[in-house]
Motif scaffolding. Structure first.
Motif, PDB file in Angstrom:
ATOM      1  N   ASP A 191      43.838  53.900  49.049  1.00  5.80           N
ATOM      2  CA  ASP A 191      44.681  53.032  49.392  1.00  5.80           C
ATOM      3  C   ASP A 191      46.040  53.808  48.606  1.00  5.80           C
ATOM      4  O   ASP A 191      47.137  52.974  48.720  1.00  5.80           O
ATOM      5  CB  ASP A 191      44.445  51.606  48.604  1.00  5.80           C
ATOM      6  CG  ASP A 191      44.370  51.767  47.063  1.00  5.80           C
ATOM      7  OD1 ASP A 191      44.366  52.935  46.591  1.00  5.80           O
ATOM      8  OD2 ASP A 191      44.349  50.759  46.513  1.00  5.80           O
ATOM      9  N   THR A 219      48.689  52.063  41.184  1.00 11.88           N
ATOM     10  CA  THR A 219      48.893  52.043  42.587  1.00 11.88           C
ATOM     11  C   THR A 219      50.277  52.490  43.253  1.00 11.88           C
ATOM     12  O   THR A 219      51.336  52.555  42.543  1.00 11.88           O
ATOM     13  CB  THR A 219      48.686  50.502  42.980  1.00 11.88           C
ATOM     14  OG1 THR A 219      49.829  49.906  42.613  1.00 11.88           O
ATOM     15  CG2 THR A 219      47.380  50.096  42.103  1.00 11.88           C
ATOM     16  N   LYS A 259      40.534  44.227  42.546  1.00 13.00           N
ATOM     17  CA  LYS A 259      41.935  43.470  42.940  1.00 13.00           C
ATOM     18  C   LYS A 259      42.529  42.385  41.788  1.00 13.00           C
ATOM     19  O   LYS A 259      43.497  42.156  42.190  1.00 13.00           O
ATOM     20  CB  LYS A 259      41.444  42.973  44.343  1.00 13.00           C
ATOM     21  CG  LYS A 259      41.093  44.045  45.424  1.00 13.00           C
ATOM     22  CD  LYS A 259      42.039  45.011  45.699  1.00 13.00           C
ATOM     23  CE  LYS A 259      41.460  45.846  46.835  1.00 13.00           C
ATOM     24  NZ  LYS A 259      42.660  47.019  47.212  1.00 13.00           N
ATOM     25  N   GLU A 260      41.365  41.940  41.097  1.00 12.73           N
ATOM     26  CA  GLU A 260      41.856  41.028  40.200  1.00 12.73           C
ATOM     27  C   GLU A 260      43.099  41.414  39.366  1.00 12.73           C
ATOM     28  O   GLU A 260      44.095  40.551  39.012  1.00 12.73           O
ATOM     29  CB  GLU A 260      40.841  40.436  39.494  1.00 12.73           C
ATOM     30  CG  GLU A 260      39.579  39.665  40.181  1.00 12.73           C
ATOM     31  CD  GLU A 260      38.571  40.501  40.876  1.00 12.73           C
ATOM     32  OE1 GLU A 260      37.632  39.822  41.363  1.00 12.73           O
ATOM     33  OE2 GLU A 260      38.796  41.709  41.187  1.00 12.73           O
ATOM     34  N   ARG A 262      45.410  43.637  40.158  1.00 14.90           N
ATOM     35  CA  ARG A 262      46.542  44.117  40.714  1.00 14.90           C
ATOM     36  C   ARG A 262      47.205  42.527  40.967  1.00 14.90           C
ATOM     37  O   ARG A 262      48.559  42.426  41.095  1.00 14.90           O
ATOM     38  CB  ARG A 262      46.133  44.351  42.120  1.00 14.90           C
ATOM     39  CG  ARG A 262      45.500  45.693  41.876  1.00 14.90           C
ATOM     40  CD  ARG A 262      45.303  46.568  43.345  1.00 14.90           C
ATOM     41  NE  ARG A 262      44.554  47.918  42.871  1.00 14.90           N
ATOM     42  CZ  ARG A 262      44.505  48.806  43.907  1.00 14.90           C
ATOM     43  NH1 ARG A 262      45.065  48.778  44.905  1.00 14.90           N
ATOM     44  NH2 ARG A 262      43.604  49.673  43.423  1.00 14.90           N
ATOM     45  N   ARG A 263      46.264  41.389  41.126  1.00 19.43           N
ATOM     46  CA  ARG A 263      47.134  40.216  41.128  1.00 19.43           C
ATOM     47  C   ARG A 263      47.755  39.938  39.983  1.00 19.43           C
ATOM     48  O   ARG A 263      48.906  39.229  39.975  1.00 19.43           O
ATOM     49  CB  ARG A 263      46.142  39.055  41.581  1.00 19.43           C
ATOM     50  CG  ARG A 263      45.521  39.226  43.082  1.00 19.43           C
ATOM     51  CD  ARG A 263      44.939  38.116  43.369  1.00 19.43           C
ATOM     52  NE  ARG A 263      43.678  37.855  43.070  1.00 19.43           N
ATOM     53  CZ  ARG A 263      42.295  38.609  43.567  1.00 19.43           C
ATOM     54  NH1 ARG A 263      42.569  39.214  44.506  1.00 19.43           N
ATOM     55  NH2 ARG A 263      41.324  38.324  43.222  1.00 19.43           N
TER      56      ARG A 263
END
Length: 438
Positions: A191, A219, A259-260, A262-263
């Motif tokens: 990504d 990221t 992903k948690e 990043r939120r």
């Protein structure tokens, strides 16, 4: 999995009065005079550019002496809560739900393998000091306990030009004796994220058997997740309880990439990218011109490193920092307030001869150490100043000083500083400075 939450929360005591910036940011002039001559105009241009852009968010990384920053959320492996901090806070993101300290621990617990989790320090996105969300736990998978610490943050970036590789923790160079870990690799993820995975020891000279493994991930959107783990119940001060930390490197990478987190990062304000100083300087200090010098993160990292390194029972009653090289804290050990400051500079090798004379000590890894005990320099009646001045083999200089007053300009409030010379030396030589800010 069960979570033991029997800890007592920190009681943060917010100070009503931070020192004025002009007085607080003035540092050990005698110790830094030669350095100023070496760095000269280029450093001043860089500092002005950073001040114009404002400070960005704090990013904590883990290599060897990974940073465990205590918070108001609970007692963790390290004590000494930050009670007040100052400059450069970015504006809050509008209409975004806060993530609580409990949420951070619950999410970390959910993402860990099966086992028992004992909660340590934690902090949510609504921290009144603007420090980044944090979760620290002691994890036991049945083969022994190990500490796990995770910090989520954002980094300053420019749309269309941001390269995560310019911010993620670099692997230590082979030219730095005594600092090379067992394994270090930086990987590009599908990504576009970049992650550095490090397997090393809490102390690079391995004077203790505590292993420290870490994953630092950035990221393309500027979200940063830094995870560290140890094969003991705490980063320092606890015996080794297992051969290796509880998570494999693959598990550590997956945890950082979840992903948690990043939120969680998306609920944080995005710090503005600080402008870089253009100028056609003569090249002095060019070895320090990394991305970390221009993101505006350094001052907050230095403050976090200082407060995270304080001995147990040391309460921070006020603190502040500038954008690039300096931080201070006023601490109280129950015997009166004491002003403690840290300066961190890079690319200072060419000034070593002027800064460290014949009385300086040279350690096995090439680090130079000089100590001074004398009167303070700002006119406070009866004020003394104790200093440990160090320079790594790569030219990274860390100077730590403590005073027997809550301010350099006011009268002494105690006979000696709150930190001993041994404690100042331990802070200055901590492995955390070797990776702080790149």
């Amino acid at each position: 999995m069960p979570v033991d939450q029997t800890h007592d929360p920190f009681e943060e005591q917010l100070s009503a009065a931070l020192h004025q910036a002009g007085g607080a940011f003035d540092t050990d002039r005698a110790a830094l005079a030669a350095a100023g001559e070496v760095r000269g105009r280029r450093l001043r241009l860089r500092r002005r550019a950073a001040l114009a852009g404002g400070a960005a968010g704090l990013a904590l990384v883990g290599v060897g002496g990974a940073l465990l920053v205590p918070s108001g959320g609970g007692d963790g492996p390290r004590n000494g809560s930050v009670a007040a901090t100052g400059s450069g806070k970015p504006t809050a993101a509008p209409h975004v739900a806060a993530v609580s300290a409990d949420d951070m621990v619950r999410t970390l617990t959910k993402l860990l393998p099966e086992g028992k989790v004992t909660r340590g320090a934690a902090r949510g996105t609504d921290d009144p000091l603007g420090l980044p969300p944090l979760a620290q736990v002691v994890f036991d998978d049945g083969a022994g306990v190990g500490a796990v610490s995770l910090v989520v943050d954002r980094v300053g970036r420019e749309e269309g030009t941001f390269d995560p590789a310019s911010v993620v923790t670099p692997c230590p160079g082979m030219e730095m004796p005594g600092t090379v870990p067992d394994s270090c690799v930086t990987q590009n993820l599908p990504d576009g994220s970049v992650v550095t995975l490090i397997q090393g020891y809490e102390y690079p000279d391995r004077r203790e058997d505590t292993k420290a493994w870490s994953a630092d991930l950035v990221t393309p959107a500027g979200q940063r997740v830094s995870v560290s783990e140890w094969n003991a119940a705490a980063e320092k001060g606890e015996p080794v309880s297992r051969t290796e930390p509880p998570l494999t490197m693959a598990q550590l990478k997956s945890l950082a990439a979840a992903k948690e987190w990043r939120r969680v990062a998306d609920t944080l304000p995005e710090p503005a990218a600080a402008p870089t100083a253009s100028g056609s300087g003569s090249g002095e200090g060019s070895g320090s011109g990394s991305a970390a010098d221009t993101t505006g993160l350094a001052g907050r990292r230095i403050l976090a490193a200082l407060t995270g390194s304080l001995p147990d029972g040391m309460q921070v009653v006020s603190s502040d920092h500038d954008e690039t090289e300096f931080a201070y804290a006023v601490v109280d050990d129950g015997k009166g307030r004491s002003y403690v400051q840290v300066n961190m500079q890079r690319g200072m090798s060419d000034a070593a001869g002027e800064l460290y004379g014949s009385g300086a000590e040279t350690l096995a890894d090439g680090t130079r150490v000089a100590t001074r005990q004398g009167p303070g320099e700002k006119g406070g009646e009866g004020v003394v100043m104790w200093t440990v001045d160090t320079m790594r083999a790569d030219g990274r200089r860390v100077v730590v000083s403590a005073f027997n007053s809550g301010s350099q300009t006011t009268a002494a409030t105690r006979s000696e500083p709150a930190l001993t010379m041994t404690q100042l030396r331990e802070i200055a030589l901590s492995p955390q400075w070797e990776v702080l800010g790149g």
